[in-house]
Every structure is written in C-alpha cells, then in structure tokens.
Scaffold this motif. Structure first.
Motif, PDB file in Angstrom:
ATOM      1  N   ALA A   3      11.999  30.250  15.190  1.00 57.54           N
ATOM      2  CA  ALA A   3      13.418  30.955  14.941  1.00 57.54           C
ATOM      3  C   ALA A   3      14.542  29.755  15.194  1.00 57.54           C
ATOM      4  N   SER A   4      14.440  28.793  15.959  1.00 62.69           N
ATOM      5  CA  SER A   4      15.796  27.946  16.071  1.00 62.69           C
ATOM      6  C   SER A   4      15.710  26.901  14.919  1.00 62.69           C
ATOM      7  N   VAL A   5      14.438  26.716  14.324  1.00 65.01           N
ATOM      8  CA  VAL A   5      14.498  25.790  13.041  1.00 65.01           C
ATOM      9  C   VAL A   5      15.031  26.651  12.013  1.00 65.01           C
ATOM     10  N   VAL A   6      14.847  27.905  11.845  1.00 62.35           N
ATOM     11  CA  VAL A   6      15.347  28.773  10.698  1.00 62.35           C
ATOM     12  C   VAL A   6      16.689  28.793  10.758  1.00 62.35           C
ATOM     13  N   LYS A   7      17.091  29.127  12.100  1.00 63.41           N
ATOM     14  CA  LYS A   7      18.592  29.103  12.455  1.00 63.41           C
ATOM     15  C   LYS A   7      19.264  27.905  11.658  1.00 63.41           C
ATOM     16  N   GLU A   8      18.655  26.739  12.382  1.00 62.24           N
ATOM     17  CA  GLU A   8      19.652  25.478  11.936  1.00 62.24           C
ATOM     18  C   GLU A   8      19.545  25.201  10.434  1.00 62.24           C
ATOM     19  N   LEU A   9      18.369  25.514   9.773  1.00 60.03           N
ATOM     20  CA  LEU A   9      18.117  25.408   8.269  1.00 60.03           C
ATOM     21  C   LEU A   9      19.207  26.290   7.531  1.00 60.03           C
ATOM     22  N   ILE A  10      19.067  27.638   7.848  1.00 59.01           N
ATOM     23  CA  ILE A  10      20.065  28.559   7.296  1.00 59.01           C
ATOM     24  C   ILE A  10      21.636  28.279   7.392  1.00 59.01           C
ATOM     25  N   GLU A  11      21.959  27.670   8.590  1.00 55.26           N
ATOM     26  CA  GLU A  11      23.521  27.272   8.876  1.00 55.26           C
ATOM     27  C   GLU A  11      23.819  26.015   7.942  1.00 55.26           C
ATOM     28  N   ASN A  12      22.840  25.254   7.780  1.00 55.34           N
ATOM     29  CA  ASN A  12      22.986  23.946   6.948  1.00 55.34           C
ATOM     30  C   ASN A  12      23.189  24.463   5.335  1.00 55.34           C
TER      31      ASN A  12
ATOM     32  N   GLU B  65      22.413  16.798  14.932  1.00 54.47           N
ATOM     33  CA  GLU B  65      21.261  16.701  15.677  1.00 54.47           C
ATOM     34  C   GLU B  65      20.178  17.455  14.921  1.00 54.47           C
ATOM     35  N   ALA B  66      20.457  18.651  14.169  1.00 52.35           N
ATOM     36  CA  ALA B  66      19.373  19.344  14.189  1.00 52.35           C
ATOM     37  C   ALA B  66      18.211  18.693  13.131  1.00 52.35           C
ATOM     38  N   LEU B  67      18.602  18.239  12.194  1.00 53.77           N
ATOM     39  CA  LEU B  67      17.456  17.781  11.414  1.00 53.77           C
ATOM     40  C   LEU B  67      16.662  16.608  12.107  1.00 53.77           C
ATOM     41  N   SER B  68      17.352  15.835  12.656  1.00 52.13           N
ATOM     42  CA  SER B  68      16.559  14.763  13.416  1.00 52.13           C
ATOM     43  C   SER B  68      15.651  15.275  14.408  1.00 52.13           C
ATOM     44  N   SER B  69      16.078  16.497  15.071  1.00 54.72           N
ATOM     45  CA  SER B  69      15.441  17.169  16.121  1.00 54.72           C
ATOM     46  C   SER B  69      14.022  17.548  15.418  1.00 54.72           C
ATOM     47  N   ILE B  70      14.454  18.424  14.527  1.00 58.77           N
ATOM     48  CA  ILE B  70      13.350  19.206  13.952  1.00 58.77           C
ATOM     49  C   ILE B  70      12.427  18.037  13.138  1.00 58.77           C
ATOM     50  N   ALA B  71      12.799  17.187  12.606  1.00 61.36           N
ATOM     51  CA  ALA B  71      11.799  15.941  12.108  1.00 61.36           C
ATOM     52  C   ALA B  71      11.068  15.315  13.083  1.00 61.36           C
ATOM     53  N   SER B  72      11.415  15.097  14.534  1.00 65.86           N
ATOM     54  CA  SER B  72      10.755  14.570  15.177  1.00 65.86           C
ATOM     55  C   SER B  72       9.843  15.191  16.014  1.00 65.86           C
ATOM     56  N   VAL B  73       9.763  16.588  15.703  1.00 64.43           N
ATOM     57  CA  VAL B  73       8.688  17.366  16.340  1.00 64.43           C
ATOM     58  C   VAL B  73       7.695  18.180  15.067  1.00 64.43           C
ATOM     59  N   SER B  74       7.876  17.632  13.983  1.00 64.77           N
ATOM     60  CA  SER B  74       6.964  18.395  12.836  1.00 64.77           C
ATOM     61  C   SER B  74       7.133  17.441  11.709  1.00 64.77           C
ATOM     62  N   LYS B  75       6.315  17.851  10.626  1.00 63.84           N
ATOM     63  CA  LYS B  75       6.328  17.085   9.466  1.00 63.84           C
ATOM     64  C   LYS B  75       7.277  17.646   8.398  1.00 63.84           C
ATOM     65  N   VAL B  76       8.039  17.156   7.891  1.00 65.35           N
ATOM     66  CA  VAL B  76       9.213  17.677   7.020  1.00 65.35           C
ATOM     67  C   VAL B  76       9.201  17.166   5.630  1.00 65.35           C
ATOM     68  N   THR B  77       9.410  18.065   4.445  1.00 66.45           N
ATOM     69  CA  THR B  77       9.292  17.625   3.354  1.00 66.45           C
ATOM     70  C   THR B  77      10.791  18.069   2.761  1.00 66.45           C
ATOM     71  N   LEU B  78      11.640  17.179   2.038  1.00 68.55           N
ATOM     72  CA  LEU B  78      12.746  17.695   1.510  1.00 68.55           C
ATOM     73  C   LEU B  78      12.816  17.555  -0.036  1.00 68.55           C
TER      74      LEU B  78
ATOM     75  N   LYS C 184      10.822  21.973   3.854  1.00 68.22           N
ATOM     76  CA  LYS C 184       9.648  22.371   4.244  1.00 68.22           C
ATOM     77  C   LYS C 184       9.530  21.974   5.557  1.00 68.22           C
ATOM     78  N   VAL C 185       9.156  22.750   6.803  1.00 65.69           N
ATOM     79  CA  VAL C 185       8.745  22.243   8.026  1.00 65.69           C
ATOM     80  C   VAL C 185       7.263  22.654   8.317  1.00 65.69           C
ATOM     81  N   GLU C 186       6.342  21.737   8.612  1.00 70.36           N
ATOM     82  CA  GLU C 186       5.131  22.187   8.904  1.00 70.36           C
ATOM     83  C   GLU C 186       4.631  21.555  10.289  1.00 70.36           C
ATOM     84  N   GLY C 187       3.719  22.304  10.732  1.00 66.98           N
ATOM     85  CA  GLY C 187       3.071  21.994  11.893  1.00 66.98           C
ATOM     86  C   GLY C 187       3.929  21.576  13.013  1.00 66.98           C
TER      87      GLY C 187
END
Ligand code: ADP
Ligand code: MG
Length: 590
Positions: free
Chosen positions: A25-34, A98-111, A146-149
């Motif tokens: 849910a915190s990832v979703v929050k950051e993505l919607i905010e962006n 900070e959000a995207l760098s944090s998300i990308a460091s703990v998952s696989k991200v496709t943009l 897309k944020v996976e795993g």
C-alpha cells in the motif's frame, strides 16, 4: 582492529527504503501521488496478491523524459523543489525524491513512459540499477510503472507483510483516499484481474457514495468554515447515524490523506453528547491552511502533519462541527420531512443537479448547500416580547403538527414502567422514558425559542441561606425561563417558570434550589447555568417506575422526534433504539 566500515550503497538504499516502503500500500500511495503530481486525469491500478507479487500503475500524466530516467531512481532526486523554502509553498505531493529510489531498491521495476514530444521508452531496473533501456512507442503521453516481487530479496522485511487479504485491504484504503480527494480524476482498480472499482469524474459526494455504503453517506451534513488562514470543508454524519468502529472517516490536510488524533478529537468533541458513547461518526474533512502554518515533512511516509497552532485547529474544527449540527437541528425542526429519513435517491439526484459550484476550492471538493429547504425562524427585532412568544408558539405548533404527520405509529405501550414501545408498520422503537424526557427538557431549556414560560398565578416562596442567595442572584440572569425576585434576607420568590414546570409545587422548587446550590459544580460561574438546567431537567423528567398516561407517552414520542438531539441522553447513552427489518434480521441471524 578496525571495526567501523561504510555500508555499501545498495544496503544504505534498502535501509532507507524501510522508511518509505512499509508494505504494498505504501508503494501504491507513492505511485498515485506521482501520477497526480504529473497532472494525470486517469489513473489505473492493478495488483496481484495484495500487491506483493505485482503492482502496476498507469497514468496519462505528462510523462518522463528518457534522459531523466537515471535521476528519477536516484536518492534525493526530484523535479518538484529546488530550495528548502519551496517546502513552504509546496503544491505537489512529492518533494523528497526518495520514493522511486526506495521502491526500486526493494523490487524489480519496469517503467514505460512518453512525454508530448517523444515517442516513448521502456526501462527495467533490478536492485535499483537500470538493467535495460529501449525505445517503446506509446500512443499518448503518460507513464506506467510496474513493481514486481516486493521485498523478494529481503526475507527479513517480507516476513513482516500480513496476509494477502490484509495487504489488499490496505491498498483499497489508499486507493479510496485518493479517489475521494480527487473526484475529477477517473480511477480504476483491479485485483488479481478482477475489477474492483471503475470511477469516472463526478461530483465529490457522488464519488464518496461510490466508495462507501449508502448508510455511511445518506445522512451526511455539509460543513464549511472559511477563515483567512484556515479553511475546513467537508461532510459529517448526522448523530443518528454512527458506527461502532471508526470505519468511514477520511481526513485531508492540504489535500493530503493524513491521520491526526488532534482533529479526530475535535470532531468527536464537536458532537458533544449527541453521539452515543463508543460510537463514531462518518466524516470526510478537508483542512487547508496557509502553507507556513503546517509542516508536511514530519513523517517518513507523510501520513501525519504538524500544525503551528494546534489550539486554533482544535477550536475551529470543534466549533464548526458543533455549529453545523446545531444548524442542521434547527433546519430539521422546521421542515416536514426529517432529514434523517431523507431518501437517498433524492439526495443523490439533488447532488447531481447541483451546478459546478461544488467544485474547486481545495482541489474541487466543496461542501454543497444542504438540500433541505432552510426555514429558520426570522427574528424580527421590532416585535414585543409577547408577540415574539406568540409567534414561537404558533410556529412550534406548526412544527409539531408536521412532525406528527411524520409519525405514523399504530400503537404505544409502556413496558416495565421504564420503557415506551412504539409500533410502526415497519419498525419498533423502544424509548427509555426517563433518559429521553430528561434530555428533551434540557433541550427545551437550552433553546430559548423553544422555551415557553408561564407567570405563576401564585408565585412560590423559597427559603434560602443568605450566601446562597447571593450566588443565585448573581447567576440567575443567565438562566432562561425563570424569573426570581429577592424577598428579604432568607426568601426568594419564583415568579416565572418554564411552562412544563407550572404544575410543580413548592416542595419541588425548594428541593430544586437546594440541590443546585449544594452542588459543588454550581459554585463556578461558568458551570452554574449548565448545572441549573441539568438539575431542572433531571428533577422534572418522568422517572423509571412512573406509570405514564397514553397522552404523556404520545407527547414524549412527539417531542423526541422534534428534538432530535435527544436521541442520546445527557450522558451520551442512547434514549431510543429502533428495530427495523435490518436490526431484526441481524438479531435472528437471517
Ligand atoms: P518526488 O515525487 O518526491 O519528486 P519520486 O521518487 O517519487 O520523488 O519521483 C522522482 C521524480 O520522478 C519526480 O520528481 C518526477 O519528476 C518523476 N516522476 C515520478 N513518477 C512520475 C510520473 N508518474 N509521471 C511523471 N513523472 C514522474
Ligand atoms: Mg513522489
């Protein structure tokens, strides 16, 4: 031996990510905010397994330039502020980079993204590093991430995630927070490929009704306060509709979904005793302040804010709530249809027919004017006191006649000499006779225009101690409905009383005055009036154990429906319980 060493950047990132990314849910929050920051008008979210396996968010915002991709995923890299002062004029959700760098460091991200002037590209990141970058045309500007795993590489973090069901629920909450705050944006969400919500742009209250069940929406009352530096706007539920949990509540400060125990307390206190104990209202509240009066940078996930002047916030919100409820109460007394029974469809179509003036202010969310026709008694200054009283009498009779026609009960019974049972075609009401009567009398005393007074044919003489007399005379001027005259050293004469007390005898008043004067609370000037009214109401009300005549019961039922504040007693307990189809079905587990 050298024991201190600098951590590798990847570990620093993962530790820092812990602050921003707690769960899907915190990832979703950051993505919607962006997406909102990128001025998207359409946001589409898909999750699989509560977002633990996959979160994908697509927007039609202004997109990202290919040359910005590297910076986009770097720590402290943002397009939204340049200097610290910008924080105090902030219009965007993001500012920390900070959000995207944090998300990308703990998952696989496709943009995937495209701006108005480019054809579009695709970038893949693993452990925060770009591993592939290629052209990928897209028809219109926008971004898909897309944020996976999530936490796959960090089992220690992953084990803190809750069940898929719980995580899904958290994502719903976040999705709803934004959907309610931005009714002009269309939102769509699927979970495991199944459509959860598809919301097209609409008016604020209709958006709420697409999210909450009718019960939480149908009795909402608009509230509005427009100060120079502070605006409060939103809807709160009628005291009649309350919930055993704080389930339907949304708070926004500077249009950010936040929680605030201070504001929550102000709202609850604004209801005062109108709310049953341990019951919660539903509310949607938007608080907007001058940007230098609030700090939005106090919580890692920006879920809380800090106010410069907490007292002002508390006082303003509390009094806005209490005044709105008061106003609603006067309105509901002067209309034929009680607001609480207002048909939800009428409510909705009324909203639909409101023009665009319920958009804008703090991002297109504004209290509508109540749909109930306002017929507040005009107070004409040129009328004599008697004329005014007469006017009120006539009006109250009209109100009562109206209310009566709205009370089509078929029979009334007294139960256990304590309760009144009222049978309607589709429901049964059970009323606590003492609690209800006590609160009705209190309401009459507190509402000057509802209070009928009577000059006693034989005034009543009461003996009081000298010092008690001083106290009484000092404060009696603030008391509505009573006229008391000094009659020498130990005596006062009661000349005028509220009509409902006209039948009472000398010993009643003697006991009343003795109780009031001996009550410690009444020694404080500001407490005197309320102690006086409460004591009068309590002593004059019928008691549990009193056998009531049918006419007394009828009057009590009518009064209770007129004085809707009396649905809870002076101590916040319910005075009336209704058993309709729904309640009976629950009782019988149907
Ligand atoms: P912040 O939002 O605090 O700036 P983020 O890490 O969330 O930090 O995003 C970094 C930057 O990436 C943003 O400043 C913005 O320029 C860009 N960005 C992120 N998401 C989007 C999006 N959906 N559309 C356009 N630009 C975006
Ligand atoms: Mg951001």
């Amino acid at each position: 031996m050298k024991r201190i060493h600098k951590l590798p950047l990847s570990i620093i990132s993962q530790i820092a990510a812990g602050e921003v990314v707690e769960r899907p849910a915190s990832v979703v929050k950051e993505l919607i905010e962006n997406s909102i920051d990128a001025q998207a008008k359409h946001i589409s979210l898909s999750i699989f397994q509560g977002g633990i396996d996959l979160i994908q968010l697509e927007d039609d915002g202004y997109g990202v330039d290919e040359e910005d991709v590297e910076a986009m995923f770097e720590h402290h890299a943002t397009s939204k502020i340049k200097q610290i002062e910008d924080l105090f004029t902030l219009k965007s959700f993001g500012f920390r980079g900070e959000a995207l760098s944090s998300i990308a460091s703990v998952s696989k991200v496709t943009l995937w993204s495209k701006t108005a002037n480019s054809t579009g590209f695709e970038a893949v990141l693993k452990s925060g590093k770009i591993v592939s970058m290629k052209s990928r045309p897209r028809s219109s500007a926008g971004t898909t991430i897309k944020v996976e795993g999530l936490f796959q590489e960090i089992p220690a973090r992953k084990k803190f995630l809750k069940s898929v069901k719980t995580e899904t629920h958290h994502v719903y909450r976040v999705f709803e927070d934004f959907a309610v705050a931005y009714p002009n944006i269309s939102f769509q969400m699927t979970s495991n490929g199944v459509l959860h919500k598809s919301l097209t742009p609409t008016k604020p209250l209709i958006r709420v009704s697409q999210i909450w069940p009718p019960l939480a929406v149908e009795s909402l009352i608009p509230i509005e306060f427009n100060g120079k530096d502070l605006q409060v706007l939103g809807f709160i539920s009628h005291p009649h509709t309350s919930f055993s949990r704080l389930k339907y509540s949304k708070l926004y400060v500077q249009n950010r979904p936040v929680t605030s125990s201070l504001i929550h307390k102000a709202i609850i206190d604004g209801y005062d005793t109108m709310l049953e104990v341990r019951k919660f209202p539903s509310y949607i509240l938007k608080v907007s302040l001058k940007s230098d009066c609030v700090d939005v940078n106090v919580h890692p996930r920006k879920l809380e804010v800090k106010f410069d002047d907490e007292r002002l916030i508390y006082k303003t919100i509390r009094s806005t709530i209490s005044q709105s409820l008061q106003k609603q109460y006067v309105e509901s007394m002067t209309t034929t249809t009680p607001v609480t029974t207002q048909n939800f469809q009428t409510f909705k179509s009324d909203l639909e027919s409101t023009t665009s003036n319920d958009s804008i202010r703090t991002n297109n969310f504004s209290a509508r004017q109540t749909s109930v026709p306002t017929k507040v008694y005009p107070t004409s200054p040129n009328l004599s006191k008697e004329q005014k009283q007469l006017q009120h009498l006539v009006k109250e009779e009209k109100v009562q006649a109206n209310q009566l026609s709205a009370l089509p009960y078929s029979s009334i019974y007294q139960l256990l000499k304590m309760y009144i049972v009222v049978l309607y075609e589709d429901k049964v009401e059970v009323i606590d006779q003492h609690a209800a009567h006590e609160k009705i009398l209190l309401e009459k005393l507190l509402n000057a225009h509802q209070l009928h007074v009577q000059k006693l044919i034989s005034p009543i003489t009461i003996e009081v101690q000298n010092e008690q007399k001083t106290l009484l005379f000092e404060h009696i001027k603030d008391i509505q409905g009573f006229e008391v005259r000094d009659f020498g050293s130990h005596t006062i004469i009661i000349e005028t009383v509220p009509t409902f007390l006209q039948e009472k005898n000398k010993s009643f008043f003697q006991e009343l005055i003795d109780t009031i004067i001996s009550d410690q609370d009444s020694l404080y000037p500001q407490q005197f009036t309320s102690t006086f009214y409460k004591t009068v109401a309590c002593k004059a009300a019928v008691k549990a154990g009193d056998v009531l005549h049918i006419d007394e019961m009828k009057k009590l039922i009518e009064d209770l429906h007129v004085f809707q504040k009396a649905y809870t007693c002076c101590h916040g307990r319910p005075t009336i319980k209704t058993f309709g189809q729904k309640e009976l079905d629950i009782l019988f587990s149907r």
